[in-house]
Design an enzyme around this catalytic site. Structure first.
Site, PDB file in Angstrom:
ATOM      1  N   GLU A  67      12.530  -1.889  49.853  1.00 49.41           N
ATOM      2  CA  GLU A  67      13.060  -2.462  48.610  1.00 49.41           C
ATOM      3  C   GLU A  67      14.122  -3.532  48.871  1.00 49.41           C
ATOM      4  O   GLU A  67      14.272  -4.474  48.092  1.00 49.41           O
ATOM      5  CB  GLU A  67      13.635  -1.365  47.711  1.00 49.41           C
ATOM      6  CG  GLU A  67      12.579  -0.441  47.102  1.00 49.41           C
ATOM      7  CD  GLU A  67      12.185   0.706  48.033  1.00 49.41           C
ATOM      8  OE1 GLU A  67      12.646   0.747  49.193  1.00 49.41           O
ATOM      9  OE2 GLU A  67      11.404   1.568  47.583  1.00 49.41           O
ATOM     10  N   PHE A 129      14.188  15.603  41.439  1.00 48.45           N
ATOM     11  CA  PHE A 129      13.657  14.931  42.616  1.00 48.45           C
ATOM     12  C   PHE A 129      13.743  13.414  42.434  1.00 48.45           C
ATOM     13  O   PHE A 129      13.304  12.871  41.429  1.00 48.45           O
ATOM     14  CB  PHE A 129      12.197  15.347  42.857  1.00 48.45           C
ATOM     15  CG  PHE A 129      11.575  14.623  44.027  1.00 48.45           C
ATOM     16  CD1 PHE A 129      12.043  14.823  45.329  1.00 48.45           C
ATOM     17  CD2 PHE A 129      10.551  13.710  43.833  1.00 48.45           C
ATOM     18  CE1 PHE A 129      11.496  14.141  46.399  1.00 48.45           C
ATOM     19  CE2 PHE A 129       9.994  13.025  44.896  1.00 48.45           C
ATOM     20  CZ  PHE A 129      10.469  13.241  46.183  1.00 48.45           C
ATOM     21  N   GLN A 130      14.301  12.747  43.402  1.00 51.91           N
ATOM     22  CA  GLN A 130      14.495  11.289  43.391  1.00 51.91           C
ATOM     23  C   GLN A 130      15.298  10.806  42.186  1.00 51.91           C
ATOM     24  O   GLN A 130      15.114   9.689  41.717  1.00 51.91           O
ATOM     25  CB  GLN A 130      13.151  10.544  43.492  1.00 51.91           C
ATOM     26  CG  GLN A 130      12.513  10.732  44.877  1.00 51.91           C
ATOM     27  CD  GLN A 130      11.372   9.766  45.165  1.00 51.91           C
ATOM     28  OE1 GLN A 130      10.662   9.360  44.253  1.00 51.91           O
ATOM     29  NE2 GLN A 130      11.196   9.412  46.434  1.00 51.91           N
ATOM     30  N   LYS A 179      10.844   7.748  33.047  1.00 55.77           N
ATOM     31  CA  LYS A 179       9.383   7.818  33.112  1.00 55.77           C
ATOM     32  C   LYS A 179       8.778   8.074  31.728  1.00 55.77           C
ATOM     33  O   LYS A 179       7.743   7.503  31.380  1.00 55.77           O
ATOM     34  CB  LYS A 179       8.973   8.924  34.094  1.00 55.77           C
ATOM     35  CG  LYS A 179       7.530   8.779  34.556  1.00 55.77           C
ATOM     36  CD  LYS A 179       7.253   9.626  35.790  1.00 55.77           C
ATOM     37  CE  LYS A 179       5.785   9.519  36.208  1.00 55.77           C
ATOM     38  NZ  LYS A 179       5.496  10.328  37.406  1.00 55.77           N
ATOM     39  N   MET A 493      28.292 -14.204  66.451  1.00 53.53           N
ATOM     40  CA  MET A 493      29.523 -14.530  65.735  1.00 53.53           C
ATOM     41  C   MET A 493      30.612 -13.506  66.037  1.00 53.53           C
ATOM     42  O   MET A 493      31.775 -13.860  66.249  1.00 53.53           O
ATOM     43  CB  MET A 493      29.250 -14.608  64.226  1.00 53.53           C
ATOM     44  CG  MET A 493      30.415 -15.131  63.421  1.00 53.53           C
ATOM     45  SD  MET A 493      30.944 -16.782  63.947  1.00 53.53           S
ATOM     46  CE  MET A 493      30.025 -17.827  62.820  1.00 53.53           C
TER      47      MET A 493
END
Lengths: 578, 201
Positions: A67, A129-130, A179, A493
């Site tokens: 993602e 969940f999630q 959902k 750097m």
């Protein structure tokens, strides 16, 4: 009820339809002019992906590998095209993986609409969940966010999301959709684009008295100096900016996000500002009498030590965002407003001037910088390749026509310093946040946003390994991105800082890399490694001519430092050439 | 840049906002990211339906308060922000005191307490009495000291609410917001007219 409730205009029966929240979401995207989505499916966003199955004609969904890659791709898309970037992600880890990209897009003012799935509304707060509280997690890194728990809230939430993301000072917006709201069938009136939110003022009204005061200051100035930032490009005011510069004859320098708004070759473009910017623009910031800042926010990497920054100058600050005025540098005249509007008003009032002596000062400093730094960087006589000569050779082949996407670190500073740009929206880099891993996915997005332009990603050996999985996205979509890895076998750097400020105590900057060419070939991407000068140009030529993506790994000097440099805590006029 | 700590004083920030879930967090993190403690926070519906009013008290320099006020006003659902010193507002806090009725009846002169502190008995029961008073912090504090020897059982103080002394007209402006909604003309921009007085009418 969270969104302002307005009486819904009942449309005739024929115009009203029953559909799911998921389908309505996609219709909204089409109505908003979206053509590309970067995303990754998961449990809580399955209904939207199910609806997407029927939208393959209207919406091109790019399946990324992570993602974070998705949101950086959307940023690249938005920065290259000027359109809103759109991201889909699922709840929980899918959503939290967006956080870095949101922070990057907020600080670099990139318009995004991120749509995340969320667990069923009745499960909110139960550690389902999630489930993750993505609204509260993303509040500090979004311009606006909103959770939709009922399908009927969707049309207005999405319309507001697009309006807020692209208006005023652009920024990222996140819409979290439970959902049940995606699945719910509802009676959907025609989609209305949002143009106005009563509590939201995208741009302040222009004040003519400030325009007059600014013009007076400019007309009296002996040594005026313009600093411009991304605001010029975000305001689509490149032509207005150029007209102002050319009439007033004022030398102008850019922040790295502003690069390209005035072509590199323009005689009044005197170079880059900031810690690794050009010598003249930094030193002369502390000698100018009027400083005109246009669409830039006086970032600490630009200003160095603030109490020794342009204290002698009267400051005119043009910005669309009132919070930027007086935030870091106090403005003598604040020119609030969209620079598309304010610049022409200012141009009309300023006298045509050329400032030959003042401009000569910049040329003198430039000559000094060429002798001390640039000559050796672009045309080295040592055996090993430098990052600068790669950019120089690339310039000769692309002639400033390519979109250059950079990651973060030494290669970024070299690319920004030496790449030549003929157009705005050509230098795509993570400026404010400094996100390593940005370039590869952003380059993919940039190519989707501007398929007509060549896209070259320039990445270090550290940064590429942060999002290297997006080679899979290139493989699957066949998108044509040229990738140059400038490999100095160090996190360069940080190594430079450790060398200069920490007695060469090289603490964990010695990074090992895989064989990048073999990795690329595993993804069916052509590649080549080059370490000899005589092969450099032909390899670049081969890369650019190759049909499709190509990865070119260039082995460069291990311990090169980027100069000039304004050391942290020093004034811009204390810039070091070596 | 950095002002001397002596320049720090109490400021009252007044924000008019939409009534939106999550906005409290969006405003609170503007303070917490700068590691500024909120001394007092009150949020309640304003005189206009659907518009809420925040009263926030912090101890800071004016420079910081001005930047914070702008950053709050930048939030999409915030209509307007003002900041004022204590001299520029009329403010009150309310306090409730619960004390045992028998002690207070025997040992203290209830009548004296009520008169001296402008207090009011809200509930008088056999076992306890609840007094209420409003005022500045020092005033409500003083009554705690006085009641402590008589077995103060519980004490609570509200957040500060403040009215801006020179705020003629904001109510009218809010009503204009209401009337012109959902009009697209953006008229409310007066803070830009008066740069030094930004947010302080």
């Amino acid at each position: 009820m969270l969104i302002q409730e307005k009486p819904i205009q009942l449309l005739p029966e024929t115009a009203r339809q029953t559909m799911s929240g998921a389908e309505m979401t996609l219709r909204a995207l089409v109505a908003e002019g979206v053509d590309t989505i970067f995303g990754y499916p998961g449990g809580a966003i399955i209904p939207i992906y199910d609806a997407l199955y029927d939208f393959k004609q209207e919406l091109n969904h790019v399946l990324v590998r992570h993602e974070q890659g998705g949101i950086h791709a959307a940023q690249g898309y938005a920065r290259a095209s000027g359109k809103v970037g759109v991201v889909f992600a699922t709840s929980g880890p899918g959503a939290t993986n967006l956080v870095t990209g949101l922070a990057d897009a907020l600080i670099d003012s990139t318009p995004l609409v991120c749509i995340t799935g969320q667990v069923f509304a009745h499960l909110l707060g139960t550690d389902a969940f999630q489930e993750t509280d993505i609204i509260n997690i993303t509040t500090p890194v979004t311009k606006w966010n909103f959770q939709v728990t009922e399908a009927s809230q969707l049309p207005e939430a999405l319309a507001k999301a697009f309006h807020i993301a692209r208006s005023g000072r652009p920024g990222p917006v996140l819409i979290d959709i439970t959902k049940n709201a995606q699945l719910q069938q509802f009676d959907f009136p025609e989609y209305q684009i949002c143009h106005h939110i009563r509590s939201y003022r995208p741009a302040p009204i222009v004040r003519p008295e400030y325009i007059r005061q600014a013009a007076e200051l400019i007309n009296q100035a002996k040594r005026p100096f313009v600093l411009w930032g991304q605001g010029v490009t975000l305001g689509r005011a490149e032509a207005e900016f150029r007209a102002f510069i050319e009439k007033s004859g004022i030398p102008a320098a850019w922040t790295i996000l502003g690069a390209g708004a005035l072509p590199t070759s323009h005689p009044l473009n005197v170079g880059m500002l900031g810690m690794h910017g050009n010598y003249g623009p930094n030193v002369l910031t502390n000698e100018c009498d009027v400083l005109i800042a246009i669409g830039m926010r006086f970032d600490d990497r630009v200003t160095g030590r603030l109490d020794k920054y342009a204290r002698q100058a009267q400051v005119i600050h043009l910005d669309i965002d009132p919070t930027e005025i007086d935030k870091n540098v106090a403005a003598t005249v604040p020119v609030w407003g969209d620079c598309k509007e304010t610049l022409p008003l200012l141009t009309a009032l300023v006298e045509a001037r050329t400032h030959p002596e003042w401009r000569q000062r910049f040329e003198q400093f430039q000559a000094e910088e060429v002798a001390a730094v640039i000559q050796d960087e672009l045309f080295p006589t040592s055996d090993e390749l430098t990052m600068g000569e790669v950019i120089q050779q690339l310039n000769e082949l692309t002639q400033g026509e390519a979109i250059v996407v950079t990651d973060v670190g030494q290669h970024q500073m070299v690319a920004c310093r030496y790449a030549r740009f003929n157009h705005a929206r050509s230098n795509i880099t993570s400026g404010g946040l400094g996100t390593m891993g940005f370039a590869l996915p952003a380059a993919i997005g940039a190519k989707f946003g501007r398929p007509d332009r060549p896209v070259v990603a320039i990445i270090g050996d550290g940064g590429i390994q942060m999002t290297i999985q997006e080679l899979g996205t290139i493989m699957q979509t066949g998108v044509d991105v040229k990738i140059i890895i400038l490999n100095n076998q160090f996190l360069g750097m940080v190594r430079q800082w450790q060398e200069l400020f920490h007695e060469r105590r090289y603490s964990f900057v010695d990074i090992a890399s895989p064989d990048f060419v073999t990795v690329a070939s595993g993804y069916s991407i052509a590649g080549k490694r080059v370490s000899e000068r005589q092969e450099l140009q032909s390899s670049l030529r081969e890369m650019l001519a190759h049909p499709g993506s190509f990865l070119l790994e260039v082995m460069v000097t291990k311990e090169n430092n980027i100069f000039p440099m304004v050391p942290q805590g020093c004034s811009v006029s204390e810039i070091r050439l070596r | 840049m950095s002002e001397h700590p002596i320049d720090r004083q109490e400021y009252n920030i007044t924000a008019y906002t939409e009534n939106q879930i999550g906005l409290l967090n969006r405003i609170a993190i503007i303070f917490s990211r700068r590691k500024i403690n909120i001394e007092s926070l009150n949020t309640s519906p304003s005189e206009i339906e659907g518009i809420h009013r925040f009263n926030i008290v912090i101890h800071e320099t004016e420079d910081v308060v001005r930047k914070i006020a702008k950053q709050i006003e930048k939030q999409v659902e915030v209509l307007k922000v003002y900041y004022n010193t204590n001299q520029e507002v009329i403010w009150q806090e309310m306090a409730l005191y619960k004390v045992p009725t028998d002690v207070i009846a025997e040992k203290a002169s209830v009548e004296r307490l009520l008169r001296e502190f402008g207090a009011r008995a809200v509930v008088i029961r056999k076992d306890y009495t609840v007094f209420e008073t409003t005022g500045h912090r020092e005033e409500t504090d003083r009554l705690i000291t006085v009641l402590q020897p008589y077995g103060l059982i519980e004490f609570v103080r509200s957040a500060r609410i403040a009215i801006i002394k020179h705020s003629d007209g904001f109510n009218r402006k809010l009503r204009e917001f209401e009337r012109t909604e959902p009009g697209s003309e953006v008229v409310e921009n007066e803070f830009l007219n008066n740069r030094d007085g930004v947010f302080s009418m």
